[in-house]
Design a protein around this motif. Structure first.
Motif, PDB file in Angstrom:
ATOM      1  N   TYR A 210       0.848  -1.184   0.000  1.00 48.21           N
ATOM      2  CA  TYR A 210       0.000   0.000   0.000  1.00 48.21           C
ATOM      3  C   TYR A 210       0.889   1.242   0.000  1.00 48.21           C
ATOM      4  O   TYR A 210       2.071   1.153   0.369  1.00 48.21           O
ATOM      5  N   VAL A 213       3.723   2.803   3.189  1.00 42.05           N
ATOM      6  CA  VAL A 213       3.999   1.769   4.198  1.00 42.05           C
ATOM      7  C   VAL A 213       5.490   1.658   4.536  1.00 42.05           C
ATOM      8  O   VAL A 213       5.865   1.023   5.523  1.00 42.05           O
ATOM      9  N   ASP A 324       7.711  -0.370  15.438  1.00 43.28           N
ATOM     10  CA  ASP A 324       7.971   0.592  16.523  1.00 43.28           C
ATOM     11  C   ASP A 324       6.735   1.420  16.860  1.00 43.28           C
ATOM     12  O   ASP A 324       6.572   1.896  17.974  1.00 43.28           O
TER      13      ASP A 324
HETATM   14  N1  LIG Z   1       7.454   4.843  12.516  1.00 42.39           N
HETATM   15  C1  LIG Z   1       7.973   4.355  11.398  1.00 42.39           C
HETATM   16  N2  LIG Z   1       7.897   5.061  10.247  1.00 42.39           N
HETATM   17  C2  LIG Z   1       8.438   4.534   9.138  1.00 42.39           C
HETATM   18  C3  LIG Z   1       9.061   3.256   9.136  1.00 42.39           C
HETATM   19  N3  LIG Z   1       9.476   2.997   7.873  1.00 42.39           N
HETATM   20  C4  LIG Z   1       9.135   4.067   7.117  1.00 42.39           C
HETATM   21  N4  LIG Z   1       8.506   5.013   7.863  1.00 42.39           N
HETATM   22  C5  LIG Z   1       7.988   6.329   7.429  1.00 42.39           C
HETATM   23  O1  LIG Z   1       6.838   6.142   6.614  1.00 42.39           O
HETATM   24  C6  LIG Z   1       6.771   7.167   5.617  1.00 42.39           C
HETATM   25  C7  LIG Z   1       6.615   6.564   4.244  1.00 42.39           C
HETATM   26  O2  LIG Z   1       7.792   5.892   3.879  1.00 42.39           O
HETATM   27  P1  LIG Z   1       8.161   5.572   2.362  1.00 42.39           P
HETATM   28  O3  LIG Z   1       9.375   4.720   2.395  1.00 42.39           O
HETATM   29  O4  LIG Z   1       8.156   6.809   1.542  1.00 42.39           O
HETATM   30  O5  LIG Z   1       6.890   4.686   1.975  1.00 42.39           O
HETATM   31  P2  LIG Z   1       6.509   4.074   0.525  1.00 42.39           P
HETATM   32  O6  LIG Z   1       5.831   2.779   0.819  1.00 42.39           O
HETATM   33  O7  LIG Z   1       7.708   4.040  -0.355  1.00 42.39           O
HETATM   34  O8  LIG Z   1       5.441   5.138   0.044  1.00 42.39           O
HETATM   35  P3  LIG Z   1       4.961   5.531  -1.469  1.00 42.39           P
HETATM   36  O9  LIG Z   1       6.160   5.586  -2.358  1.00 42.39           O
HETATM   37  O10 LIG Z   1       4.338   6.864  -1.232  1.00 42.39           O
HETATM   38  O11 LIG Z   1       3.971   4.495  -1.866  1.00 42.39           O
HETATM   39  C8  LIG Z   1       8.051   7.996   5.777  1.00 42.39           C
HETATM   40  O12 LIG Z   1       7.732   9.148   6.524  1.00 42.39           O
HETATM   41  C9  LIG Z   1       8.987   7.066   6.543  1.00 42.39           C
HETATM   42  O13 LIG Z   1       9.930   7.752   7.334  1.00 42.39           O
HETATM   43  C10 LIG Z   1       9.141   2.527  10.374  1.00 42.39           C
HETATM   44  O14 LIG Z   1       9.655   1.424  10.492  1.00 42.39           O
HETATM   45  N5  LIG Z   1       8.560   3.131  11.454  1.00 42.39           N
END
Ligand SMILES: Nc1nc2c(ncn2[C@@H]2O[C@H](COP(=O)(O)OP(=O)(O)OP(=O)(O)O)[C@@H](O)[C@H]2O)c(=O)[nH]1
Ligand SMILES: [Mg+2]
Length: 394
Positions: A210, A213, A324
């Motif tokens: 999704y 995430v 976390d």
């Molecule tokens: N609390 C927390 N936040 C996280 C973790 N991993 C990623 N994030 C946060 O979640 C947000 C989205 O992370 P991305 O890596 O951009 O997610 P994505 O799945 O690539 O998102 P899209 O490219 O928009 O589909 C960012 O603000 C990250 O810092 C985690 O393990 N814990």
């Protein structure tokens, strides 16, 4: 003068959201759907001021919501000088026209909003072409309907008004542009295919999940690359592929566009080639945001989309990320099973699912080595099947 420019640049468009509550839809779901729509509006640069909902069996054919509700929305929009009204479903061309006439402000539907975000985020020629194609395909029936509607009203020879021929011209222009974009995409696809063929038969792992995430964060962590990641929807629109080596074993890892509930059909269609990497992968790493209160719905949406693009039958490793931030939430006091601790959830999930799963925090770097090991074992297993005489290498 300078001050004025400053003001306009700062002014955020205000939005009102509209969703319907169909039978069987819980209040919690309704809240979650509208929160997601609000997040989409925010990602597009707008500010949500209020939401309207209406309980109904199905949307009104003419105006999506009932006329009473529409009057209520109109009064609010007028009083508060709202810039746009955003509907949580795709509106039919005639609904769009009727609602626009009634409310007199900009009307967006969910598809349109997602397309708008995609258009603002597309970086490569491929993504730009795909989004433009999807936008024009969205627009086309909305012109056609208007055109046939006018024709029916007028009828008779020599009654073609300038407005009508203008729409016809627009329509022809759009159709030409659509075939041009399709041609361009075909060329890009051909180039990409050649590129993929040159990648020497390495095992291919694709991150899917999704939107928001943490796919890109995991990609960066595992491959030490720098893919753009942020707390907004659809931070990633293109596919990035990196060669990763774990204990001398090289394989390819890809990160791509995230999925979302009710992804506009045209968009999925247009992004098929971006998703080739997923379709051709040997194994999928399905990333789940376990801190999201409705992560199980999100898992289902992702599986639906995978089915849509023909990638459902692949081996999957499920990664529950953001452990976390996990909180056992009490959604409904009558359903205590929804208050599972992370440990309890792990057991329930493992018992019900055969495919491997792991809980990590990409942000806090928790359990990352175990994840690497899981990935390594899977890749070794696939490699051994594909190259039975090669295993001595690893
Ligand atoms: N609390 C927390 N936040 C996280 C973790 N991993 C990623 N994030 C946060 O979640 C947000 C989205 O992370 P991305 O890596 O951009 O997610 P994505 O799945 O690539 O998102 P899209 O490219 O928009 O589909 C960012 O603000 C990250 O810092 C985690 O393990 N814990
Ligand atoms: Mg991303």
């Amino acid at each position: 003068m300078k001050q004025k420019f400053y003001d306009t640049a700062l002014k955020q468009e205000t939005a009102v959201l509209v969703g319907i509550i169909t039978p069987g839809q819980t209040d919690e779901q309704t809240k979650e759907y509208l929160e997601e729509l609000e997040f989409l509006v925010e990602t597009a640069g707008g500010k949500t001021v209020k939401s309207f909902t209406q309980r109904m069996q199905r949307p009104e054919r003419a105006t999506f919501v009932g006329t009473g509700k529409l009057e209520e929305i109109q009064a609010y929009v007028k009083a508060e000088e709202i810039d746009m009204v955003v509907f949580d479903d795709e509106l039919s061309p005639s609904q769009l026209r009727n609602i626009e006439a009634e409310l007199g402000v900009k009307i967006l539907d969910r598809s349109n909003l997602i397309l708008d975000i995609f258009a603002g985020r597309a970086q490569t020629a491929q993504a730009k072409t795909q989004v433009e194609l999807a936008q024009l395909q969205y627009l086309l029936p909305r012109l056609t309907r208007l055109w046939t509607h006018l024709e029916r009203q007028k009828g008779g020879i020599g009654m073609r008004g300038p407005g009508e021929s203008q729409i016809e011209t627009d329509r022809r222009l759009i159709l030409n542009k659509i075939s041009l974009l399709k041609e361009r995409l075909k060329e890009i696809d051909k180039q990409n295919e050649t590129q993929r063929k040159n990648r020497h038969q390495l095992i291919r792992v694709a991150l899917v999940g999704y939107t928001n995430v943490g796919k890109s964060t995991i990609m960066n962590m595992i491959s030490k690359s720098e893919v753009f990641a942020e707390n907004k929807l659809f931070a990633t629109l293109d596919t990035t592929v990196r060669k990763v080596v774990i204990e001398n074993l090289p394989f390819l890892l890809s990160d791509t566009v995230g999925f979302i509930r009710k992804l506009p059909h045209h968009l999925v269609e247009c992004f098929k080639s971006t998703l080739d990497e997923v379709r051709e992968a040997d194994v999928l790493v399905h990333v789940v945001d376990v801190s999201h209160p409705h992560f199980e719905d999100q898992i289902n949406t992702v599986n639906e989309t995978l089915k849509d693009i023909g990638a459902i039958d692949k081996p999957v490793i499920t990664v529950f990320n953001k452990m976390d931030a996990y909180q056992p939430t009490q959604i409904n006091p009558d359903e205590p099973e929804q208050m599972l601790t992370l440990e309890e959830f792990k057991h329930t999930w493992m018992a019900a699912n055969n495919s491997p799963a792991i809980f990590i925090s990409a942000l806090k770097k928790e359990n990352v080595d175990e994840f690497r090991k899981l990935l390594y074992d899977k890749v070794v297993a696939l490699h051994t099947v594909r190259y039975p005489y090669d295993h001595l290498l690893y």
